[in-house]
Design a protein around this motif. Structure first.
Motif, short mmCIF file in Angstrom:
data_model
loop_
_atom_site.label_atom_id
_atom_site.label_comp_id
_atom_site.label_asym_id
_atom_site.label_seq_id
_atom_site.Cartn_x
_atom_site.Cartn_y
_atom_site.Cartn_z
N PRO A 11 3.47 4.66 -24.09
CA PRO A 11 2.05 5.05 -23.96
C PRO A 11 1.10 3.85 -23.96
O PRO A 11 0.09 3.84 -23.23
CB PRO A 11 1.81 5.96 -25.17
CG PRO A 11 3.16 6.53 -25.46
CD PRO A 11 4.12 5.40 -25.19
N THR A 12 1.40 2.85 -24.75
CA THR A 12 0.56 1.66 -24.79
C THR A 12 0.61 0.91 -23.46
O THR A 12 -0.42 0.46 -22.93
CB THR A 12 1.00 0.72 -25.93
OG1 THR A 12 0.90 1.43 -27.17
CG2 THR A 12 0.14 -0.53 -25.97
N LEU A 13 1.82 0.77 -22.92
CA LEU A 13 1.96 0.07 -21.65
C LEU A 13 1.33 0.87 -20.51
O LEU A 13 0.67 0.31 -19.63
CB LEU A 13 3.43 -0.20 -21.34
CG LEU A 13 4.20 -1.10 -22.32
CD1 LEU A 13 5.61 -1.36 -21.79
CD2 LEU A 13 3.47 -2.41 -22.53
N ALA A 14 1.56 2.17 -20.50
CA ALA A 14 1.04 3.01 -19.42
C ALA A 14 -0.47 2.97 -19.36
O ALA A 14 -1.06 3.11 -18.28
CB ALA A 14 1.53 4.44 -19.61
N ALA A 15 -1.12 2.79 -20.51
CA ALA A 15 -2.58 2.74 -20.53
C ALA A 15 -3.13 1.49 -19.87
O ALA A 15 -4.32 1.42 -19.54
CB ALA A 15 -3.07 2.81 -21.98
N LYS A 16 -2.26 0.50 -19.64
CA LYS A 16 -2.69 -0.75 -19.02
C LYS A 16 -2.48 -0.77 -17.52
O LYS A 16 -2.66 -1.80 -16.87
CB LYS A 16 -1.93 -1.93 -19.64
CG LYS A 16 -2.17 -2.11 -21.14
CD LYS A 16 -1.37 -3.30 -21.65
CE LYS A 16 -1.57 -3.54 -23.13
NZ LYS A 16 -0.81 -4.71 -23.62
N ALA A 17 -2.08 0.36 -16.95
CA ALA A 17 -1.79 0.39 -15.51
C ALA A 17 -2.25 1.69 -14.90
O ALA A 17 -2.41 2.71 -15.58
CB ALA A 17 -0.29 0.20 -15.27
N VAL A 18 -2.45 1.65 -13.59
CA VAL A 18 -2.68 2.84 -12.78
C VAL A 18 -1.61 2.83 -11.70
O VAL A 18 -1.47 1.84 -10.97
CB VAL A 18 -4.08 2.84 -12.14
CG1 VAL A 18 -4.21 4.01 -11.17
CG2 VAL A 18 -5.15 2.92 -13.20
N PHE A 19 -0.86 3.92 -11.62
CA PHE A 19 0.21 4.02 -10.62
C PHE A 19 -0.24 4.97 -9.52
O PHE A 19 -0.55 6.14 -9.78
CB PHE A 19 1.49 4.55 -11.26
CG PHE A 19 2.10 3.62 -12.28
CD1 PHE A 19 3.05 2.69 -11.91
CD2 PHE A 19 1.70 3.68 -13.61
CE1 PHE A 19 3.61 1.83 -12.84
CE2 PHE A 19 2.25 2.83 -14.56
CZ PHE A 19 3.21 1.90 -14.17
N ALA A 20 -0.26 4.48 -8.28
CA ALA A 20 -0.71 5.31 -7.15
C ALA A 20 0.30 5.23 -6.02
O ALA A 20 0.69 4.14 -5.59
CB ALA A 20 -2.08 4.85 -6.67
N ASN A 21 0.72 6.38 -5.53
CA ASN A 21 1.62 6.42 -4.38
C ASN A 21 0.85 6.09 -3.11
O ASN A 21 -0.36 6.30 -3.02
CB ASN A 21 2.26 7.80 -4.26
CG ASN A 21 3.33 8.02 -5.31
OD1 ASN A 21 4.28 7.26 -5.40
ND2 ASN A 21 3.17 9.06 -6.12
N THR A 22 1.58 5.58 -2.13
CA THR A 22 0.96 5.18 -0.87
C THR A 22 1.83 5.62 0.31
O THR A 22 3.02 5.91 0.15
CB THR A 22 0.78 3.65 -0.78
OG1 THR A 22 2.04 3.04 -0.45
CG2 THR A 22 0.25 3.07 -2.07
N ALA A 23 1.24 5.65 1.47
CA ALA A 23 1.96 5.84 2.73
C ALA A 23 1.51 4.72 3.66
O ALA A 23 0.30 4.53 3.87
CB ALA A 23 1.66 7.20 3.35
N VAL A 24 2.45 3.96 4.19
CA VAL A 24 2.12 2.82 5.03
C VAL A 24 2.78 2.95 6.40
O VAL A 24 3.87 3.49 6.52
CB VAL A 24 2.54 1.49 4.37
CG1 VAL A 24 1.70 1.20 3.14
CG2 VAL A 24 4.03 1.52 4.00
N ASP A 25 2.09 2.44 7.40
CA ASP A 25 2.61 2.54 8.76
C ASP A 25 2.04 1.40 9.60
O ASP A 25 0.83 1.34 9.84
CB ASP A 25 2.23 3.89 9.37
CG ASP A 25 2.77 4.08 10.79
OD1 ASP A 25 3.63 3.28 11.20
OD2 ASP A 25 2.33 5.03 11.46
N ARG A 26 2.90 0.50 10.00
CA ARG A 26 2.56 -0.53 10.98
C ARG A 26 3.87 -1.07 11.53
O ARG A 26 4.77 -1.41 10.76
CB ARG A 26 1.73 -1.67 10.37
CG ARG A 26 1.28 -2.68 11.43
CD ARG A 26 0.28 -3.69 10.90
NE ARG A 26 -0.78 -3.92 11.89
CZ ARG A 26 -1.83 -4.70 11.69
NH1 ARG A 26 -2.01 -5.31 10.53
NH2 ARG A 26 -2.75 -4.85 12.64
N ILE A 27 3.98 -1.13 12.84
CA ILE A 27 5.20 -1.68 13.44
C ILE A 27 5.12 -3.20 13.41
O ILE A 27 4.20 -3.80 13.96
CB ILE A 27 5.38 -1.18 14.89
CG1 ILE A 27 5.59 0.34 14.90
CG2 ILE A 27 6.55 -1.88 15.55
CD1 ILE A 27 5.67 0.94 16.29
N VAL A 28 6.08 -3.78 12.72
CA VAL A 28 6.21 -5.24 12.68
C VAL A 28 7.60 -5.56 13.21
O VAL A 28 8.58 -5.44 12.49
CB VAL A 28 6.03 -5.78 11.25
CG1 VAL A 28 6.13 -7.30 11.25
CG2 VAL A 28 4.69 -5.34 10.67
#
Length: 386
Positions: A144-161
């Protein structure tokens, strides 16, 4: 503002790192590739070359580079004072990133703004996976202490490299199109300012639409194109037979996306057409062998073919196009790709049903099983003939 980005490869430099740089972040690249990190450390800039409509060159400078394997102390110092931490390393590598982030959260002052952690991978909810890896390295009392120091957000990425020219150096060639969607709710009213990023309340529809259109279509083009003897993705899609196979598979995934996520048929048709037009871009010198590599991973239970096919079969919907793409993937025979070699070995050694269960994760009795086993048996026979 500072962002630490894990993965200094083409995606990291040509997409995520570029957007973070243009958003005003001081970018720190972290990677285990000593040669790449040394090259970045010795250079004061690199150029991202766009191809396609509206293309222009974009210079990235002011970055730093850290060898995450050899210099964990320097990486920790960067992470402790970072605002954002992103990844583009591949879902299977996230577990190696987790220890660095655990150490950073432990050392991060309690009154510092939370570290925004976002895994930018071709996988559904990759940040959740990274979250779980990080949590597993701490005790229930500490978490709980560690989790309070972060925000976790899912992403979707798309670019042809695409694969880069041998003499490209640190420069990266990319398509002009890109999409980076991030779920908004974890940030509350304090979402990071990254121009070009699309914050959404529910990311799931965007993740699955991308994975089951872009990733399914790209891989299907590679596998059908390989069987047809084409070298480049753009040439493969110029072949009417290949294009028909890809369209058939994407017609099935589009039916799932429309039914499941509420996109209209017209919206999905437009999206699908735009994706295929990107694949046809002759200025992106992508090859069927590069796009098709790692076929075992791409045949996984929640991946681009089996994932949508399993849902469609459970709903009694057609899956012949997706199974045809699976059959083509099973015949992807590229000695330079270790997974292709392993696939061939497994296919020769296992009975079709056992192979289907082991490789795709489809259980006995699943509605997809009969068609999948038949597809495996057909591919097995074809490879045996040679």
């Amino acid at each position: 503002m500072k962002a630490v980005h894990f993965g200094a490869g083409n995606i990291g430099r040509g997409f995520v790192g570029l957007l973070l740089h243009e958003a005003g972040y001081e970018v720190v690249f972290a990677d285990v590739n000593a040669e790449l990190i040394d090259a970045l450390a010795a250079s004061d800039h690199y150029t991202v070359h766009e191809v396609g409509a509206g293309a222009r060159d974009r210079v990235v400078d002011g970055y730093r580079a850290v060898n995450s394997q050899a210099d964990a102390a320097s990486l920790l110092a960067e992470l402790v004072t970072a605002d954002v931490a992103t990844t583009a390393v591949g879902p299977s590598i996230l577990r190696f990133i987790a220890p660095h982030l655990v150490a950073a959260l432990r050392a991060r002052p309690a009154d510092a703004p939370p570290l925004a952690i976002m895994a930018c991978e071709n996988a559904i909810n990759a940040t959740d996976q990274l979250h779980d890896e990080i949590a597993s390295l701490s005790s229930p009392e500490e978490w709980p202490t560690l989790a309070a120091k972060a925000v976790f957000a899912n992403t979707a990425v798309d670019r042809i490299v695409p694969g880069q020219a041998p003499d490209a150096g640190l420069d990266v060639t990319v398509e002009t199109f890109f999409e980076w969607a991030i779920e908004r709710p974890p940030f509350g009213d304090a979402a990071p300012a990254i121009p070009g990023v699309h914050f959404v309340d529910d990311l799931a529809p965007y993740i699955e639409r991308k994975l089951f259109t872009v990733n399914t279509g790209h891989a299907a083009t590679a596998y059908f194109g390989f069987l047809a003897g084409h070298e480049r993705i753009s040439d493969a899609l110029a072949d009417p037979a290949v294009a028909a196979g890809v369209e058939r598979a994407l017609g099935e995934t589009s039916a799932l996306i429309v039914a499941k996520h509420g996109f209209t048929e017209a919206e999905q048709a437009d999206y699908r057409a735009r994706i295929l037009e990107r694949f046809r871009n002759p200025e992106l010198p992508d090859t069927v062998e590069r796009v098709g590599r790692q076929p075992l991973r791409k045949l996984g239970r929640h991946e681009r073919f089996i994932g949508p096919a399993a849902e469609l079969a459970s709903a009694g919907r057609p899956v012949d196009g997706l199974l045809a793409a699976v059959g083509a993937a099973l015949r992807f025979d590229v000695p330079a790709d270790p997974e292709s070699v392993e696939l061939g070995t497994l296919l020769a050694a296992r009975e079709p049903a056992a192979f289907a269960h082991e490789v795709t994760g489809i259980a006995a009795g699943h509605p997809l099983e009969p068609g999948l086993v038949a597809t495996v048996a057909e591919a097995k026979a074809a490879r045996a003939v040679g």
